[in-house]
Design an enzyme around this catalytic site. Structure first.
Site, PDB file in Angstrom:
ATOM      1  CD  GLN A 101     -14.509  -1.089  -3.382  1.00 22.15           C
ATOM      2  OE1 GLN A 101     -15.654  -1.454  -3.117  1.00 22.15           O
ATOM      3  NE2 GLN A 101     -13.798  -1.611  -4.374  1.00 22.15           N
TER       4      GLN A 101
ATOM      5  CG  ASP B 164      -2.057   0.994   1.071  1.00 18.95           C
ATOM      6  OD1 ASP B 164      -3.215   0.552   0.906  1.00 18.95           O
ATOM      7  OD2 ASP B 164      -1.786   2.222   1.100  1.00 18.95           O
ATOM      8  CB  ILE B 165       0.829   4.227  -2.201  1.00 23.49           C
ATOM      9  CG1 ILE B 165       1.922   5.112  -2.762  1.00 23.49           C
ATOM     10  CG2 ILE B 165      -0.435   5.004  -1.897  1.00 23.49           C
ATOM     11  CD1 ILE B 165       1.601   5.672  -4.142  1.00 23.49           C
TER      12      ILE B 165
ATOM     13  CG  HIS C 150      -8.427  -3.021  -2.759  1.00 22.31           C
ATOM     14  ND1 HIS C 150      -9.372  -2.357  -3.510  1.00 22.31           N
ATOM     15  CD2 HIS C 150      -8.286  -2.311  -1.623  1.00 22.31           C
ATOM     16  CE1 HIS C 150      -9.775  -1.283  -2.858  1.00 22.31           C
ATOM     17  NE2 HIS C 150      -9.147  -1.227  -1.699  1.00 22.31           N
TER      18      HIS C 150
ATOM     19  CG  ASN D 296     -12.197  -0.788   3.391  1.00 23.99           C
ATOM     20  OD1 ASN D 296     -12.614  -1.183   4.465  1.00 23.99           O
ATOM     21  ND2 ASN D 296     -11.031  -0.171   3.262  1.00 23.99           N
TER      22      ASN D 296
ATOM     23  CG  HIS E 293      -6.710  -2.742   2.792  1.00 24.41           C
ATOM     24  ND1 HIS E 293      -5.973  -1.580   2.670  1.00 24.41           N
ATOM     25  CD2 HIS E 293      -7.879  -2.510   2.150  1.00 24.41           C
ATOM     26  CE1 HIS E 293      -6.675  -0.680   2.004  1.00 24.41           C
ATOM     27  NE2 HIS E 293      -7.838  -1.208   1.671  1.00 24.41           N
TER      28      HIS E 293
HETATM   29  P1  AMP Z   1      -9.805   1.374  -0.075  1.00 26.95           P
HETATM   30  O1  AMP Z   1     -10.246   2.541   0.773  1.00 26.95           O
HETATM   31  O2  AMP Z   1     -10.059   0.056   0.583  1.00 26.95           O
HETATM   32  O3  AMP Z   1     -10.329   1.467  -1.491  1.00 26.95           O
HETATM   33  O4  AMP Z   1      -8.228   1.478  -0.123  1.00 26.95           O
HETATM   34  C1  AMP Z   1      -7.481   1.873  -1.222  1.00 26.95           C
HETATM   35  C2  AMP Z   1      -6.026   1.767  -0.829  1.00 26.95           C
HETATM   36  O5  AMP Z   1      -5.248   1.880  -1.999  1.00 26.95           O
HETATM   37  C3  AMP Z   1      -5.565   2.843   0.145  1.00 26.95           C
HETATM   38  O6  AMP Z   1      -5.062   2.225   1.334  1.00 26.95           O
HETATM   39  C4  AMP Z   1      -4.463   3.571  -0.628  1.00 26.95           C
HETATM   40  O7  AMP Z   1      -3.393   3.979   0.189  1.00 26.95           O
HETATM   41  C5  AMP Z   1      -4.048   2.530  -1.649  1.00 26.95           C
HETATM   42  N1  AMP Z   1      -3.489   3.062  -2.890  1.00 26.95           N
HETATM   43  C6  AMP Z   1      -3.987   4.049  -3.652  1.00 26.95           C
HETATM   44  N2  AMP Z   1      -3.211   4.243  -4.738  1.00 26.95           N
HETATM   45  C7  AMP Z   1      -2.195   3.342  -4.648  1.00 26.95           C
HETATM   46  C8  AMP Z   1      -1.057   3.037  -5.458  1.00 26.95           C
HETATM   47  N3  AMP Z   1      -0.794   3.714  -6.595  1.00 26.95           N
HETATM   48  N4  AMP Z   1      -0.217   2.072  -5.040  1.00 26.95           N
HETATM   49  C9  AMP Z   1      -0.461   1.390  -3.905  1.00 26.95           C
HETATM   50  N5  AMP Z   1      -1.521   1.619  -3.101  1.00 26.95           N
HETATM   51  C10 AMP Z   1      -2.370   2.585  -3.463  1.00 26.95           C
END
Ligand code: AMP
Ligand code: ZN
Length: 120
Positions: free
Chosen positions: A93, A30-31, A99, A86, A101
């Protein structure tokens, strides 16, 4: 899905720190990590959310969950971890590509969610 962020990561159009991939799934850090171990596992094929899955998606979802434990151990969370998926607006989400986590690390991640009312 041309404009989907995670589909772009699958296609290599956006960089990601990969943890694992095979034909069906991709795991990447995760970024914006919430815990020392925080990576995402996605199906490579676009599935918008857990709310849109069908029985046809069961094999890839099972494969994804089966990979979680092994990858969590390898990434530094051998004594357990939390899986969060989520889903939709209520589930908060943000990225509309399913995805999971995987969060963990050396310390417990903490309580699940704040309770609606304190227990007596
Ligand atoms: P969600 O709220 O479950 O949709 O979580 C989306 C997740 O994606 C968040 O924890 C972000 O930090 C992560 N995210 C968004 N863009 C990227 C990316 N380019 N690379 C890795 N993780 C990302
Ligand atoms: Zn996608």
């Amino acid at each position: 899905m041309g404009n989907c962020l995670f589909c772009k990561i699958v296609r290599g159009e956006i960089p990601a720190r990969k943890v694992f991939e095979d034909d069906e799934i991709l795991a990447f850090h995760d970024i914006n990590p919430a815990r020392p171990v925080h990576f995402l596992i996605i199906p490579k094929r676009h599935i918008a959310s857990l709310a849109t899955v069908t029985d046809a998606d069961a094999p890839v979802l099972g494969h994804l969950l089966a990979a979680a434990s092994r990858l969590a151990s390898e990434q530094g969370s051998p004594d357990g971890f939390r899986v969060i998926i989520n889903t939709g607006r209520i589930g908060h989400q943000e990225v509309p590509h399913l995805h999971a986590h995987i969060v963990g690390g050396p310390e417990p991640v903490g309580p699940m969610l704040k309770r609606i009312a304190p227990t007596a």
